[in-house]
Design an enzyme around this catalytic site. Structure first.
Site, PDB file in Angstrom:
ATOM      1  N   GLU A  89       1.684   5.599  -0.021  1.00 16.83           N
ATOM      2  CA  GLU A  89       0.745   7.362   0.101  1.00 16.83           C
ATOM      3  C   GLU A  89       1.693   8.463  -0.511  1.00 16.83           C
ATOM      4  O   GLU A  89       2.667   7.641  -0.441  1.00 16.83           O
ATOM      5  CB  GLU A  89       0.360   7.283   1.888  1.00 16.83           C
ATOM      6  CG  GLU A  89      -0.127   6.002   2.898  1.00 16.83           C
ATOM      7  CD  GLU A  89      -1.529   6.056   2.867  1.00 16.83           C
ATOM      8  OE1 GLU A  89      -2.029   6.985   2.204  1.00 16.83           O
ATOM      9  OE2 GLU A  89      -1.334   5.016   3.111  1.00 16.83           O
ATOM     10  N   ASP A 131       1.029  -1.335   0.120  1.00 17.20           N
ATOM     11  CA  ASP A 131       0.583   0.075   0.064  1.00 17.20           C
ATOM     12  C   ASP A 131       0.701   0.768  -0.080  1.00 17.20           C
ATOM     13  O   ASP A 131       2.098   1.441   0.456  1.00 17.20           O
ATOM     14  CB  ASP A 131      -0.874   0.025   0.804  1.00 17.20           C
ATOM     15  CG  ASP A 131      -1.615   1.441   1.251  1.00 17.20           C
ATOM     16  OD1 ASP A 131      -2.842   1.096   0.218  1.00 17.20           O
ATOM     17  OD2 ASP A 131      -1.198   1.928   1.367  1.00 17.20           O
ATOM     18  N   HIS A 191      -5.436   4.807   6.692  1.00 16.27           N
ATOM     19  CA  HIS A 191      -4.477   5.767   5.605  1.00 16.27           C
ATOM     20  C   HIS A 191      -3.081   5.777   5.617  1.00 16.27           C
ATOM     21  O   HIS A 191      -2.835   6.863   5.535  1.00 16.27           O
ATOM     22  CB  HIS A 191      -5.357   7.106   4.938  1.00 16.27           C
ATOM     23  CG  HIS A 191      -6.864   7.382   4.496  1.00 16.27           C
ATOM     24  ND1 HIS A 191      -6.759   6.488   2.805  1.00 16.27           N
ATOM     25  CD2 HIS A 191      -7.525   7.567   5.177  1.00 16.27           C
ATOM     26  CE1 HIS A 191      -8.099   6.940   2.692  1.00 16.27           C
ATOM     27  NE2 HIS A 191      -9.086   7.360   4.068  1.00 16.27           N
ATOM     28  N   ASP A 206      -2.818   0.407   6.560  1.00 16.27           N
ATOM     29  CA  ASP A 206      -3.861  -0.574   4.963  1.00 16.27           C
ATOM     30  C   ASP A 206      -3.153  -1.916   4.773  1.00 16.27           C
ATOM     31  O   ASP A 206      -3.958  -2.541   4.125  1.00 16.27           O
ATOM     32  CB  ASP A 206      -3.616   0.676   4.462  1.00 16.27           C
ATOM     33  CG  ASP A 206      -4.427   1.543   4.273  1.00 16.27           C
ATOM     34  OD1 ASP A 206      -5.035   1.631   5.713  1.00 16.27           O
ATOM     35  OD2 ASP A 206      -4.713   2.464   3.890  1.00 16.27           O
TER      36      ASP A 206
END
Length: 587
Positions: free
Chosen positions: A35, A33, A174, A179
């Protein structure tokens, strides 16, 4: 940067074709994942990478690091993720973090929720760092969830919803590693469901995800023999009628996707079912393909194309030819009139017209007025200052002509005088804290600016009788285009090692002749402008200067963003200051 924690044996080689048939319980997955600073991989950067390596339900290791994106993080993104500029200021850049992640994930199957987003950022980062993408097999848990779960079980396939459904041990928030951990639990829950459906290996998993119908597979031969270069493809039914017109940089690869990839949209499934043949039109480069696609859609109006089918429905805002001109919405253009456009819809034209009426007191009635005598008594608009009442002599022809000239000059040149009354009204409303009314005026300013900017931009290219431009083709050659009055009239390629000037001269000699009375498609001219304005494009020669008004609407586009913030008191997301608190209740 947090190094990978090794909790078990690692797989140290890239998967081979013979290994892809191993059972899912023996397959090593790396759930990742990211960001980021935004949603566009080409312009935004990665701020955090989190990944979990699992096999057979056992966690083998974890990887987590913040990444310095070397750009400012949008405040909204910081609020969403909790990652601030200060947190990433001392973090490694992507040049350091990316190789470490790729080493951690080497030899595994990559898993992500909405995988195109995360994989797209990783591929873009690899390109920027000149690192070859390892070619991981990719599994998307969002796609799997749509195939496995029903609407009765989950209302949507967002990660938070799926984590709640499968009772994930970690709640998505987030942050990348959290995540990724939640996605691991979602993956295991989905694989358990798939096991009951007989899906036991990676090939079976990918086939289940694709779910290509047998009817689609039977038509794979329609892609045979298609060229591998750029061009336009036309789906036709058994009678030869065009069903759909599309474009691609690789015709054969694109058309094959219709018959070997999953598709849930009913219109596309229906189109493939009706297709009897696919006709290719080879083009010199992608720009020519895009232009030909627009022209063919406008000519054929295929039932399965939705955009650009009816260019004849474009509308214009006209200043009528009368003693006291007014604004009128029309579909035809005559050379002796003053117009603003083309505008895409009548609703947009009405919005521009209302904005101009809000700024300048032009008459809004449709009466035929005379310069010699009063026609009738003024209407209610004159009483509230929205019209100068030329019908009863309230405005002289000279004063009214000045207003008309202000509007006409804003369409073709300086837009600032037309915006000044609207800006004054916006300032007054904002100062009075009437923010809803101020937002209406703000939107009207934006409507006028965008309409004028589009017209001035299109006009700037249509004024040039002939222009030759070139772009690198990425292989050491040049993509060449000849443009006349906003229309592409010739296209070619000077391959690496071929002198470009003889190719240019041949294109000029064989280029289409343009009828100056025939206006080109607005979408075509916009596509040419986008191509010309891309970095790397070079103007080879031009018969006329390519110019824009010095104070035209184009330079105000950045101003629109500031305008939106000024009319919205909460745009900066600051907390409201507390002036007083209620007294504490006593026992």
């Amino acid at each position: 940067m947090t190094a990978a924690r090794t909790l078990g044996p690692q797989v140290g080689h890239q998967l081979g074709l013979d290994e892809l048939g191993e059972p899912l319980r023996e397959t090593t997955f790396v759930v990742v994942d990211l960001e980021t600073t935004g949603g566009a991989a080409a312009t935004d950067g990665i701020t955090e990478i989190g990944a979990v390596k699992v096999r057979g339900g056992e966690v083998l290791g974890e990887f987590q690091t913040l990444v310095n994106p070397e750009r400012v993080i949008n405040p909204f993104v910081s609020v969403l993720t909790g990652i601030t500029d200060a947190m990433v200021s001392g973090a490694p850049t992507i040049a350091t973090a990316l190789p470490a992640f790729l080493e951690f994930a080497r030899g595994s199957v990559l898993v992500a929720h909405n995988a195109p987003f995360d994989v797209g950022f990783l591929k873009t980062a690899c390109d920027a760092q000149l690192i070859a993408w390892p070619g991981f097999p990719v599994v998307d848990t969002a796609v799997l969830a749509r195939r496995v779960l029903t609407r009765d079980e989950v209302r949507n396939c967002k990660l938070r919803t799926l984590a709640d459904f499968f009772h994930a041990a970690t709640t998505p928030d987030h942050r990348a590693l959290h995540d990724a951990r939640a996605t691991v639990d979602v993956l295991h829950g989905l694989l358990a469901r798939l096991g009951n459906l007989g899906v036991q290996s990676l090939p079976e998993l990918r086939a289940f995800t694709a779910q290509v119908s047998e009817a689609q597979r039977r038509k794979r031969h329609l892609a045979d023999g298609l060229p591998n270069g750029p061009g336009v493809y036309i789906f036709r039914d058994g009678t030869g009628r065009p069903l759909y017109v599309g474009t691609s940089r690789n015709l054969r690869s694109r058309v094959r996707q219709y018959f070997v990839a999953s598709e849930t949209r009913s219109r596309r499934v229906e189109r493939v079912g009706l297709a009897d043949r696919v006709d290719p039109i080879e083009c010199a480069h992608a720009l020519e393909a895009q232009v030909r696609e627009l022209r063919l859609i406008a000519a054929y109006k295929p039932r399965y194309n939705r955009r650009s089918k009816f260019p004849e429905k474009a509308v214009w805002l006209k200043l009528t030819s009368e003693p006291f001109p007014r604004l009128s919405i029309v579909r035809e253009v005559r050379p002796d009139m003053v117009y603003l456009g083309p505008l895409r819809t009548r609703r947009q034209a009405e919005a521009v017209r209302d904005a101009i009426h809000d700024a300048v007191p032009l008459r809004q009635c449709s009466d035929r007025l005379s310069l010699r005598k009063v026609v009738r008594a003024a209407c209610a608009l004159a009483g509230i200052g929205r019209c100068g009442a030329p019908c009863e002599g309230g405005t002289t022809p000279e004063e009214y002509a000045a207003l008309v000239g202000l509007v006409a000059s804003a369409w073709t040149g300086d837009v600032r005088p037309l915006l000044q009354p609207l800006e004054a009204k916006l300032s007054t409303l904002s100062g009075a804290q009437r923010y809803e009314h101020a937002a209406v005026v703000r939107d009207r300013i934006a409507t006028v600016v965008r309409a004028c900017a589009r017209m001035q931009r299109l006009t700037s290219l249509r004024r040039i009788a002939e222009l030759v431009a070139a772009r690198p083709d990425g292989a050491g050659g040049w993509e060449l285009s000849v443009i006349r009055q906003g229309r592409l009239v010739a296209a070619g390629v000077a391959a690496r090692g071929v002198a470009p000037w003889p190719v240019v001269e041949a294109l000029l000699a064989t280029a289409d002749v343009v009828d100056p009375e025939h206006m080109p498609l607005a979408e075509e001219t916009e596509r040419l402008l986008d191509w010309l304005e891309e970095p790397g494009t070079r103007l080879v020669e031009s018969s006329d200067p390519w110019t824009m008004p010095a104070f035209g609407a184009g330079h105000l586009r950045s101003y629109l963003g500031d305008l939106r913030r000024s009319a919205d008191p909460f745009a900066d997301r600051r907390r409201l200051r507390v002036d007083s608190r209620p007294a504490r209740a006593s026992a």
